[in-house]
Scaffold this motif. Structure first.
Motif, PDB file in Angstrom:
ATOM      1  N   ARG A 189     -10.637 -29.452  33.510  1.00 26.33           N
ATOM      2  CA  ARG A 189     -10.450 -30.895  33.508  1.00 26.33           C
ATOM      3  C   ARG A 189      -9.355 -31.351  34.471  1.00 26.33           C
ATOM      4  N   HIS A 190      -8.330 -30.529  34.654  1.00 31.30           N
ATOM      5  CA  HIS A 190      -7.152 -31.011  35.378  1.00 31.30           C
ATOM      6  C   HIS A 190      -6.800 -30.191  36.613  1.00 31.30           C
ATOM      7  N   GLU A 191      -7.416 -29.025  36.799  1.00 27.91           N
ATOM      8  CA  GLU A 191      -7.029 -28.189  37.935  1.00 27.91           C
ATOM      9  C   GLU A 191      -8.229 -27.710  38.744  1.00 27.91           C
ATOM     10  N   ASN A 192      -9.386 -28.320  38.524  1.00 35.46           N
ATOM     11  CA  ASN A 192     -10.562 -28.006  39.330  1.00 35.46           C
ATOM     12  C   ASN A 192     -10.903 -26.511  39.297  1.00 35.46           C
ATOM     13  N   LEU A 193     -10.836 -25.931  38.109  1.00 37.88           N
ATOM     14  CA  LEU A 193     -11.183 -24.513  37.965  1.00 37.88           C
ATOM     15  C   LEU A 193     -12.676 -24.271  38.097  1.00 37.88           C
ATOM     16  N   HIS A 194     -13.478 -25.301  37.931  1.00 36.63           N
ATOM     17  CA  HIS A 194     -14.926 -25.159  37.881  1.00 36.63           C
ATOM     18  C   HIS A 194     -15.517 -24.442  39.094  1.00 36.63           C
ATOM     19  N   PRO A 195     -15.180 -24.826  40.343  1.00 37.28           N
ATOM     20  CA  PRO A 195     -15.731 -24.090  41.493  1.00 37.28           C
ATOM     21  C   PRO A 195     -15.331 -22.616  41.515  1.00 37.28           C
ATOM     22  N   GLU A 196     -14.114 -22.309  41.068  1.00 38.47           N
ATOM     23  CA  GLU A 196     -13.690 -20.910  41.028  1.00 38.47           C
ATOM     24  C   GLU A 196     -14.525 -20.112  40.032  1.00 38.47           C
ATOM     25  N   LEU A 197     -14.832 -20.719  38.902  1.00 39.60           N
ATOM     26  CA  LEU A 197     -15.674 -20.040  37.924  1.00 39.60           C
ATOM     27  C   LEU A 197     -17.074 -19.792  38.486  1.00 39.60           C
ATOM     28  N   LEU A 198     -17.629 -20.783  39.145  1.00 44.05           N
ATOM     29  CA  LEU A 198     -18.959 -20.612  39.730  1.00 44.05           C
ATOM     30  C   LEU A 198     -18.948 -19.527  40.790  1.00 44.05           C
ATOM     31  N   THR A 199     -17.925 -19.509  41.625  1.00 41.16           N
ATOM     32  CA  THR A 199     -17.829 -18.473  42.656  1.00 41.16           C
ATOM     33  C   THR A 199     -17.709 -17.095  42.027  1.00 41.16           C
ATOM     34  N   ALA A 200     -16.868 -16.974  40.990  1.00 37.25           N
ATOM     35  CA  ALA A 200     -16.711 -15.684  40.311  1.00 37.25           C
ATOM     36  C   ALA A 200     -18.006 -15.242  39.649  1.00 37.25           C
ATOM     37  N   ALA A 201     -18.827 -16.214  39.222  1.00 41.48           N
ATOM     38  CA  ALA A 201     -20.103 -15.885  38.588  1.00 41.48           C
ATOM     39  C   ALA A 201     -21.223 -15.654  39.582  1.00 41.48           C
ATOM     40  N   GLY A 202     -20.949 -15.805  40.894  1.00 41.97           N
ATOM     41  CA  GLY A 202     -21.975 -15.615  41.907  1.00 41.97           C
ATOM     42  C   GLY A 202     -22.833 -16.822  42.137  1.00 41.97           C
ATOM     43  N   GLU A 203     -22.384 -17.995  41.653  1.00 37.59           N
ATOM     44  CA  GLU A 203     -23.127 -19.240  41.848  1.00 37.59           C
ATOM     45  C   GLU A 203     -22.569 -19.971  43.067  1.00 37.59           C
ATOM     46  N   ASN A 204     -23.390 -20.868  43.616  1.00 32.76           N
ATOM     47  CA  ASN A 204     -22.942 -21.689  44.726  1.00 32.76           C
ATOM     48  C   ASN A 204     -22.151 -22.863  44.174  1.00 32.76           C
ATOM     49  N   PRO A 206     -31.561 -34.737  35.586  1.00 30.49           N
ATOM     50  CA  PRO A 206     -30.764 -33.687  36.235  1.00 30.49           C
ATOM     51  C   PRO A 206     -30.724 -32.432  35.369  1.00 30.49           C
ATOM     52  N   PRO A 207     -30.864 -31.257  35.991  1.00 33.84           N
ATOM     53  CA  PRO A 207     -30.792 -30.010  35.218  1.00 33.84           C
ATOM     54  C   PRO A 207     -29.407 -29.842  34.595  1.00 33.84           C
ATOM     55  N   LEU A 208     -29.358 -29.019  33.554  1.00 35.77           N
ATOM     56  CA  LEU A 208     -28.092 -28.723  32.909  1.00 35.77           C
ATOM     57  C   LEU A 208     -27.214 -27.896  33.838  1.00 35.77           C
ATOM     58  N   PRO A 209     -25.883 -27.973  33.646  1.00 38.28           N
ATOM     59  CA  PRO A 209     -24.990 -27.116  34.433  1.00 38.28           C
ATOM     60  C   PRO A 209     -25.320 -25.645  34.196  1.00 38.28           C
ATOM     61  N   PRO A 210     -25.032 -24.789  35.152  1.00 39.33           N
ATOM     62  CA  PRO A 210     -25.371 -23.365  35.010  1.00 39.33           C
ATOM     63  C   PRO A 210     -24.593 -22.712  33.873  1.00 39.33           C
ATOM     64  N   LYS A 211     -25.194 -21.672  33.304  1.00 38.66           N
ATOM     65  CA  LYS A 211     -24.565 -20.924  32.223  1.00 38.66           C
ATOM     66  C   LYS A 211     -24.688 -19.427  32.526  1.00 38.66           C
ATOM     67  N   PRO A 212     -23.840 -18.927  33.401  1.00 38.72           N
ATOM     68  CA  PRO A 212     -23.920 -17.497  33.733  1.00 38.72           C
ATOM     69  C   PRO A 212     -23.396 -16.598  32.635  1.00 38.72           C
ATOM     70  N   GLY A 213     -22.528 -17.127  31.781  1.00 41.16           N
ATOM     71  CA  GLY A 213     -21.932 -16.311  30.729  1.00 41.16           C
ATOM     72  C   GLY A 213     -22.054 -16.955  29.373  1.00 41.16           C
ATOM     73  N   VAL A 214     -20.970 -16.995  28.637  1.00 40.96           N
ATOM     74  CA  VAL A 214     -21.009 -17.455  27.249  1.00 40.96           C
ATOM     75  C   VAL A 214     -20.860 -18.965  27.125  1.00 40.96           C
ATOM     76  N   ILE A 215     -20.497 -19.653  28.214  1.00 40.33           N
ATOM     77  CA  ILE A 215     -20.367 -21.104  28.174  1.00 40.33           C
ATOM     78  C   ILE A 215     -21.113 -21.709  29.355  1.00 40.33           C
ATOM     79  N   ARG A 216     -21.503 -22.951  29.190  1.00 41.31           N
ATOM     80  CA  ARG A 216     -22.095 -23.701  30.291  1.00 41.31           C
ATOM     81  C   ARG A 216     -20.964 -24.276  31.144  1.00 41.31           C
ATOM     82  N   LEU A 217     -21.030 -24.012  32.447  1.00 38.44           N
ATOM     83  CA  LEU A 217     -19.945 -24.402  33.342  1.00 38.44           C
ATOM     84  C   LEU A 217     -20.105 -25.862  33.747  1.00 38.44           C
TER      85      LEU A 217
END
Length: 385
Positions: A362-377, A52-63
């Motif tokens: 880890r606890h509030e499912n921020l991950h999809p919001e970060l991807l959306t803000a970064a222009g990722e699906n 599996p490919p690595l998680p996307p890294k649009p900025g300074v961290i891998r999401l």
């Protein structure tokens, strides 16, 4: 919720816990299958299962939907410093210079308006000093110190807010101009100052408790013998250890409050409660990261500032003229102090900000919001079983 494109909680509510499923369609085709294998799909049997490919890294961290590890947090902090160091240095230089200028102007005004009073008070063999002279000097110096303290407090809050503001954009791969970053930071500076003041007041509680225990004990032992004094010393050591533990516990519990005040536009009291919620269940991990961040910042500050101090001392010793001694030494010491304070000011808040991101992923499912803000699906979000 921020008033600019960001990734804070929607309508002031944190996300619901869940696990992100990456978008379909990535990875190699399996023989005999019509659809490509991708993230979240089971691997077909066989000895050559796709990696599996690595998680996307649009900025300074891998999401990563599982949260941030040690490398993500410290690597992201250093990467943000690399991206935004011009902004940090420009703001730190302006703050440092303005504080010095205001301090010099104020004390010059005080000296010019009451030079004779200062002369009488500080002259060794001068005439007797009256109480009004001492009161005048104390009032002038006290007012100057108070003004500088309030300025320093505000600027400390503004620079802390600047770290979180730039980090918010760096996480999703965006950059801010220095002017825009400072505009956003100063709008949240007083909230961060409020967090600092409330934290300081809370820290007074264990200190007052320790004083309430030790002061009566030592007053009672004032005329005691050696055994009583030894008991008092032992009790003092135990109380000091308890005080240190209480202050460390409080520091870690409230360490994410400035990030919440900036990134969620929370009030100081709400930010303190938010930090307590986020740190719950991860006190030791948070403590370790913050302690290491402080050690790294202090060490880097020392390494960078010491050569400037050595050069300033050598220049001063090589010159016989008093002006030539004073001017370069003062300038180099100011530069050394500025460089060191800039590192200590910005690096620990970046670590705290990434810890905040980690806890929310880890606890509030921020991950999809970060991807959306970064222009990722962000893909579909499912609740964990």
């Amino acid at each position: 919720m921020s008033q600019h494109p960001g990734w804070g909680p929607q309508d002031g509510q944190p996300g619901q816990p869940g696990q992100w499923q990456p978008p379909q369609g990535y990875g190699p085709y399996h023989q005999g299958q019509q659809q490509p294998y991708g993230y979240g799909q089971p691997y077909a049997p066989g000895p050559y299962a796709p990696i599996p490919p690595l998680p996307p890294k649009p900025g300074v961290i891998r999401l990563n939907p599982q949260g941030l590890n040690f490398g993500d947090i410290f690597g992201g902090a250093f990467a943000t410093l690399g991206r935004c160091w011009r902004t940090y240095l420009a703001v730190a230089a302006a703050v440092f210079g303005l504080t010095v200028v205001v301090g010099v102007i104020f004390f010059l005004i005080g000296w010019l308006t009451a030079a004779d009073v200062f002369t009488r008070v500080f002259e060794k063999n001068g005439p007797a000093v009256s109480g009004s002279d001492v009161a005048t000097v104390v009032a002038i110096l006290g007012t100057g110190v108070l003004i500088l303290f309030l300025m320093s407090l505000y600027f400390a809050g503004a620079q802390s807010a600047l770290a979180y503001t730039t980090l918010e954009e760096a996480v999703v791969g965006r950059r801010l101009t220095t002017r825009e970053a400072w505009r956003r930071a100063r709008s949240r500076a007083w909230a961060v100052v409020g967090v600092m003041v409330l934290t300081g007041l809370l820290a007074l509680l264990p200190m007052l408790a320790a004083a309430a225990i030790l002061v009566p004990v030592w007053m009672a032992l004032h005329d005691g013998g050696g055994g009583a004094i030894a008991g008092g010393v032992a009790l003092t050591i135990l109380v000091a250890l308890g005080l240190a533990a209480a202050l460390a516990w409080l520091w870690v519990r409230l360490a994410l409050a400035p990030a919440a005040a900036v990134l969620e536009h929370a009030s100081p009291a709400a930010a303190l409660r938010r930090s307590t919620t986020l740190v719950r269940g991860s006190w030791w991990r948070t403590f370790g990261f913050l302690l290491l961040a402080g050690i790294i910042a202090q060490t880097a500050s020392y390494i960078l500032a010491t050569p400037l101090q050595i050069v300033g001392t050598l220049v001063a010793e090589a010159s016989g003229d008093s002006a030539a001694v004073w001017i370069p030494l003062t300038l180099l010491l100011l530069i050394a102090s500025f460089v060191g304070s800039a590192i200590v000011t910005f690096f620990p808040p970046l670590i705290a900000g990434l810890l905040y991101v980690d806890r929310r992923i880890r606890h509030e499912n921020l991950h999809p919001e970060l991807l959306t803000a970064a222009g990722e699906n962000p893909g579909p979000t499912v609740s964990p079983t």
